[in-house]
Design a protein around this motif. Structure first.
Motif, PDB file in Angstrom:
ATOM      1  N   UNK A  54      65.032  52.973  40.077  1.00 35.61           N
ATOM      2  CA  UNK A  54      64.819  52.478  41.434  1.00 35.61           C
ATOM      3  C   UNK A  54      63.833  51.320  41.349  1.00 35.61           C
ATOM      4  N   UNK A  55      64.327  50.131  41.686  1.00 32.67           N
ATOM      5  CA  UNK A  55      63.481  48.941  41.569  1.00 32.67           C
ATOM      6  C   UNK A  55      63.094  48.381  42.933  1.00 32.67           C
ATOM      7  N   UNK A  56      63.352  49.141  43.987  1.00 34.82           N
ATOM      8  CA  UNK A  56      62.958  48.711  45.334  1.00 34.82           C
ATOM      9  C   UNK A  56      61.436  48.688  45.448  1.00 34.82           C
ATOM     10  N   UNK A  57      60.925  47.665  46.102  1.00 31.43           N
ATOM     11  CA  UNK A  57      59.510  47.586  46.428  1.00 31.43           C
ATOM     12  C   UNK A  57      58.592  47.706  45.194  1.00 31.43           C
ATOM     13  N   UNK A  58      58.754  46.826  44.190  1.00 35.18           N
ATOM     14  CA  UNK A  58      57.888  46.900  43.005  1.00 35.18           C
ATOM     15  C   UNK A  58      56.428  46.617  43.359  1.00 35.18           C
ATOM     16  N   UNK A  59      55.516  47.232  42.613  1.00 33.72           N
ATOM     17  CA  UNK A  59      54.072  47.098  42.858  1.00 33.72           C
ATOM     18  C   UNK A  59      53.357  46.732  41.562  1.00 33.72           C
ATOM     19  N   UNK A  60      52.291  45.931  41.694  1.00 36.05           N
ATOM     20  CA  UNK A  60      51.471  45.630  40.526  1.00 36.05           C
ATOM     21  C   UNK A  60      50.494  46.773  40.293  1.00 36.05           C
ATOM     22  N   UNK A  61      50.094  46.927  39.050  1.00 35.57           N
ATOM     23  CA  UNK A  61      49.170  47.983  38.668  1.00 35.57           C
ATOM     24  C   UNK A  61      47.786  47.381  38.468  1.00 35.57           C
ATOM     25  N   UNK A  62      46.810  48.229  38.356  1.00 35.98           N
ATOM     26  CA  UNK A  62      45.464  47.778  38.013  1.00 35.98           C
ATOM     27  C   UNK A  62      45.501  47.110  36.649  1.00 35.98           C
ATOM     28  N   UNK A  63      44.461  46.358  36.336  1.00 26.83           N
ATOM     29  CA  UNK A  63      44.381  45.781  35.001  1.00 26.83           C
ATOM     30  C   UNK A  63      42.942  45.783  34.533  1.00 26.83           C
ATOM     31  N   UNK A  64      42.779  45.863  33.230  1.00 28.23           N
ATOM     32  CA  UNK A  64      41.463  45.724  32.624  1.00 28.23           C
ATOM     33  C   UNK A  64      41.424  44.378  31.942  1.00 28.23           C
ATOM     34  N   UNK A  95      34.667  31.136  26.525  1.00 29.59           N
ATOM     35  CA  UNK A  95      35.965  30.801  25.940  1.00 29.59           C
ATOM     36  C   UNK A  95      37.070  31.709  26.490  1.00 29.59           C
ATOM     37  N   UNK A  96      38.146  31.090  26.953  1.00 31.27           N
ATOM     38  CA  UNK A  96      39.307  31.831  27.433  1.00 31.27           C
ATOM     39  C   UNK A  96      39.135  32.471  28.800  1.00 31.27           C
ATOM     40  N   UNK A  97      38.057  32.182  29.488  1.00 25.45           N
ATOM     41  CA  UNK A  97      37.754  32.805  30.778  1.00 25.45           C
ATOM     42  C   UNK A  97      38.893  32.601  31.780  1.00 25.45           C
ATOM     43  N   UNK A  98      39.303  31.345  31.972  1.00 25.54           N
ATOM     44  CA  UNK A  98      40.365  31.053  32.939  1.00 25.54           C
ATOM     45  C   UNK A  98      41.703  31.624  32.499  1.00 25.54           C
ATOM     46  N   UNK A  99      41.942  31.669  31.193  1.00 30.79           N
ATOM     47  CA  UNK A  99      43.191  32.242  30.683  1.00 30.79           C
ATOM     48  C   UNK A  99      43.297  33.716  31.056  1.00 30.79           C
ATOM     49  N   UNK A 100      42.200  34.442  30.919  1.00 29.80           N
ATOM     50  CA  UNK A 100      42.195  35.874  31.236  1.00 29.80           C
ATOM     51  C   UNK A 100      42.390  36.082  32.737  1.00 29.80           C
ATOM     52  N   UNK A 101      41.660  35.325  33.557  1.00 31.96           N
ATOM     53  CA  UNK A 101      41.801  35.478  35.009  1.00 31.96           C
ATOM     54  C   UNK A 101      43.220  35.151  35.471  1.00 31.96           C
ATOM     55  N   UNK A 102      43.803  34.114  34.893  1.00 34.46           N
ATOM     56  CA  UNK A 102      45.116  33.648  35.330  1.00 34.46           C
ATOM     57  C   UNK A 102      46.300  34.414  34.778  1.00 34.46           C
ATOM     58  N   UNK A 103      46.068  35.314  33.839  1.00 32.51           N
ATOM     59  CA  UNK A 103      47.170  36.071  33.249  1.00 32.51           C
ATOM     60  C   UNK A 103      47.833  36.956  34.298  1.00 32.51           C
ATOM     61  N   UNK A 104      49.104  37.230  34.091  1.00 32.20           N
ATOM     62  CA  UNK A 104      49.821  38.060  35.059  1.00 32.20           C
ATOM     63  C   UNK A 104      49.333  39.502  34.995  1.00 32.20           C
ATOM     64  N   UNK A 105      49.542  40.202  36.087  1.00 27.10           N
ATOM     65  CA  UNK A 105      49.134  41.604  36.188  1.00 27.10           C
ATOM     66  C   UNK A 105      50.278  42.503  35.728  1.00 27.10           C
ATOM     67  N   UNK A 106      49.946  43.673  35.193  1.00 28.46           N
ATOM     68  CA  UNK A 106      51.010  44.605  34.796  1.00 28.46           C
ATOM     69  C   UNK A 106      51.675  45.215  36.027  1.00 28.46           C
ATOM     70  N   UNK A 107      52.873  45.685  35.837  1.00 32.15           N
ATOM     71  CA  UNK A 107      53.608  46.340  36.922  1.00 32.15           C
ATOM     72  C   UNK A 107      53.467  47.853  36.792  1.00 32.15           C
ATOM     73  N   UNK A 108      53.503  48.523  37.935  1.00 33.46           N
ATOM     74  CA  UNK A 108      53.572  49.984  37.899  1.00 33.46           C
ATOM     75  C   UNK A 108      54.959  50.362  37.388  1.00 33.46           C
TER      76      UNK A 108
END
Length: 135
Positions: free
Chosen positions: A50-60, A21-34
């Motif tokens: 400074x918002x130049x060159x934003x990067x995504x962060x790891x996620x659990x 249940x909810x497997x695809x929802x979890x995979x498809x959720x957006x990633x957090x930003x650094x």
């Protein structure tokens, strides 16, 4: 076409495992930003960001798996052995060509088994170190 591939193996054929249940929802959720670089100065109003060159962060993420077969006990052990390897690559071919490179954390696990020992559910926590790398 396989519904779920884990480490390039068909999860249902190999371990009798399906997406829970909810497997695809979890995979498809957006990633957090650094966090953005910020500087507060007593000499200026507000703060500089400074918002130049934003990067995504790891996620659990927590993924749920369901399994049912006559050979449930042996398949369950083999599935856990695969998770214990640590590196878990997950792909849902019908959803996209992306491969989620995860690390099995072995934390916050929930497990339930039917009374006749032929069906079970597991929820386990994974870490996706670099959500920008899904190739």
């Amino acid at each position: 076409m396989s519904d779920l591939l884990i480490n390039t193996q068909d999860a249902y054929t190999t371990w009798g495992v399906r997406m829970g249940e909810g497997f695809l929802d979890v995979l498809g959720a957006s990633s957090p930003m650094k966090e953005f670089i910020e500087n507060k100065s007593r000499l200026e109003h507000g703060k500089r960001v400074i918002i130049n060159n934003p990067k995504v962060d790891e996620r659990e993420i927590t993924l749920s798996f369901a399994s049912s077969r006559s050979d449930y006990q042996s398949k369950k052990k083999a599935f856990f052995d695969e998770l214990y390897k640590g590196k878990v690559d997950i792909q849902v071919p019908a959803n996209s060509s992306e491969i989620y490179h995860l690390i099995y954390l072995g934390k916050s696990i929930t497990y339930a088994q039917s009374l006749d020992r032929t069906f079970g559910k597991i929820s386990a926590k994974f870490n996706e170190p670099n959500p920008a790398n899904r190739t």
